[in-house]
Scaffold this motif. Structure first.
Motif, PDB file in Angstrom:
ATOM      1  N   UNK A  22      36.514 -24.898  76.176  1.00 19.52           N
ATOM      2  CA  UNK A  22      35.424 -24.233  75.475  1.00 19.52           C
ATOM      3  C   UNK A  22      35.278 -22.789  75.938  1.00 19.52           C
ATOM      4  N   UNK A  23      35.289 -22.572  77.235  1.00 21.30           N
ATOM      5  CA  UNK A  23      35.162 -21.213  77.768  1.00 21.30           C
ATOM      6  C   UNK A  23      36.334 -20.331  77.355  1.00 21.30           C
ATOM      7  N   UNK A  24      37.534 -20.876  77.381  1.00 21.26           N
ATOM      8  CA  UNK A  24      38.696 -20.087  76.990  1.00 21.26           C
ATOM      9  C   UNK A  24      38.674 -19.754  75.502  1.00 21.26           C
ATOM     10  N   UNK A  25      38.384 -20.747  74.675  1.00 21.78           N
ATOM     11  CA  UNK A  25      38.416 -20.551  73.225  1.00 21.78           C
ATOM     12  C   UNK A  25      37.348 -19.564  72.773  1.00 21.78           C
ATOM     13  N   UNK A  26      36.162 -19.670  73.334  1.00 16.08           N
ATOM     14  CA  UNK A  26      35.073 -18.789  72.911  1.00 16.08           C
ATOM     15  C   UNK A  26      35.269 -17.361  73.366  1.00 16.08           C
ATOM     16  N   UNK A  27      36.134 -17.123  74.338  1.00 13.41           N
ATOM     17  CA  UNK A  27      36.399 -15.771  74.818  1.00 13.41           C
ATOM     18  C   UNK A  27      37.708 -15.198  74.288  1.00 13.41           C
ATOM     19  N   UNK A  28      38.252 -15.795  73.227  1.00 15.06           N
ATOM     20  CA  UNK A  28      39.378 -15.181  72.534  1.00 15.06           C
ATOM     21  C   UNK A  28      40.744 -15.707  72.880  1.00 15.06           C
TER      22      UNK A  28
END
Length: 473
Positions: A22-28
């Protein structure tokens, strides 16, 4: 045989992987990077052959210990939030520590929960100022004077504050981009009506690049190239909607300027020539890239390398244009340069390569082509409409060339880095003093276990060789 993981361990590990994704995907981050990260962390904690499914808005992960046993499945919605490269860097370091065996599941989950619950470390006013500095750097890159630079900075600050207020009211990104384009045109009309001698078209072009900087063209193309077509289509649709919002806002402002009788002029930039023009181009690009990195919460130690890479890339593009290869080839080769150099620079400053490459290509975004196409379409003169459509198609081609070039550079840079590390392990020079090759613990153990018949005989004490004289004798 490894022990079978307990039920509590399995659910905690799956939850950890989903939160990291989630953290990786939401930050591009790209879908392929998210999938590999989640699978690697699961394997590190004993969950082999877990099924990972990544889309733009949701993540799911399943694991079954053996055939016929209970299958564990969890899902998580991707929380779309403001891009924070500081969080991305911390997640990257946490994953490295997990894969190195330095933290257990419980400690990793606590670290991720702290990341998700804590806000941005940089204050919001500083982020707004970073967007202003970025637009000012683009204005310098376009050759604007002091009035243009100041107007671009003030306009960018107003756009960011307005979009922040709209975001708090949960308005979609499309309307935020429309408002941003309209605010850029309002300030541009004010500059033109004031008659201060500044070129108003440079102001709106600088702010268009600011609005384009947050659009994920690169992530969409990376997902398409790596086979995640559903996620690529979703990201591409989001990028097209955001770009359409900019076009609606700017075109509406152009129509309003025509109604009130303000001539904004047409922006038709040429190739930069001369030492001063090239210096302004490089310095402006460096400031714009560093400003974008600062506004995206990148670490301070990464900003000077980001600016240096961006300045060199824009100079490479200018040189290629002067060689007569065209605008698309110039930005494509400059993007390949960013991908090649950015990977090594990111390793030096201990940040993910995404932080460096995305920030470095921001000054080359096609804000000029979008504004020129819209201004030509708004003139309504015979022959201007085809030129305007061609300019907009050129803008889309430039965005595609930037994304494809950066990804190609990363594809080439990573194998080169692996080969360089292997060569560095074989070679220890050039050394001018000390042993030529360092003896590691493995080499010492290997020499100690070597059969005595293959060892080199040691020099006996009764050797006729004369002892070395002592100092002072």
């Amino acid at each position: 045989m490894a022990p079978v993981p307990a039920e509590n361990h399995i659910t905690r590990t799956i939850d950890l992987c989903l939160r990291l994704g989630d953290l990786l995907m939401s930050n591009g981050a790209g879908a392929a990077d998210v999938t590999v990260t989640m699978d690697s962390v699961a394997r590190q904690y004993g969950l082999r052959h877990a099924a990972v499914d990544v889309t733009f808005t949701s993540l799911s992960m399943s694991y079954q210990e053996a055939e016929g046993s209970v299958a564990y499945t969890q899902m998580r919605q991707v929380q779309l939030r403001e891009i924070d490269y500081e969080d991305l860097t911390r997640v990257d370091h946490l994953v490295s520590a997990v894969l190195a065996g330095e933290v257990d599941v419980a400690e990793a989950r606590r670290a991720v929960l702290r990341l998700q619950s804590s806000g941005h470390q940089r204050p919001r006013w500083a982020v707004t100022l970073g967007w202003g500095v970025m637009s000012a750097g683009v204005a310098v890159m376009l050759g604007g004077d002091l009035w243009v630079v100041a107007s671009a900075l003030v306009t960018a600050v107003a756009i960011d504050r307005a979009q922040q207020l709209m975001s708090r009211r949960r308005l979609p990104a499309f309307y935020q981009q429309v408002a941003g384009g309209a605010i850029a045109m309002v300030f541009t009309v004010l500059v033109a009506a004031a008659g201060v001698g500044a070129d108003p078209s440079l102001v709106v072009a600088a702010n268009i690049i600011m609005l384009l900087s947050g659009i994920g063209f690169m992530g969409a193309l990376q997902d398409a190239l790596t086979g995640f077509y559903v996620t690529a289509c979703a990201r591409l649709l989001e990028a097209l909607l955001s770009t359409a919002g900019i076009i609606v806002g700017v075109s509406g402002g152009l129509a309003a300027a025509t109604l009130v009788g303000v001539d904004l002029g047409e922006l038709a930039p040429g190739a930069a020539t001369g030492i001063r023009a090239l210096a302004a181009l490089g310095i402006g690009a460096a400031v714009a890239a560093a400003g974008f990195g600062y506004a995206s919460h990148a670490r301070l130690r990464a900003l000077p390398p980001i600016g240096l890479v961006a300045g060199l890339a824009v100079l490479v593009s200018a040189v290629v244009v002067q060689l007569g290869l065209g605008r698309l080839w110039s930005v494509g080769l400059a993007a390949v340069f960013v991908g090649l150099v950015g990977f090594g620079v990111a390793r030096r400053v201990h940040v993910p390569p995404l932080v460096v490459v995305v920030s470095a290509v921001v000054p080359m975004l096609p804000g000029l082509s979008i504004y020129r196409g819209l201004s030509l379409l708004g003139e309504g003169v015979d022959g201007s409409a085809p030129e305007g459509i061609l300019a907009l198609v050129t803008a889309a081609s430039i965005a595609l060339a930037l994304a494809a070039g950066v990804i190609l550079g990363e594809y080439v840079a990573q194998p080169l880095a692996r080969e360089a590390r292997r060569l560095e392990q074989r070679l220890s020079g050039p050394r001018l003093v000390g042993p030529l090759r360092q003896r590691t613990g493995r080499s010492r153990r290997r020499s100690s276990t070597r059969p005595s018949s293959t060892r080199r005989p040691s020099t006996p004490r009764s050797s006729p060789r004369a002892p070395s004289p002592r100092r002072g004798s």
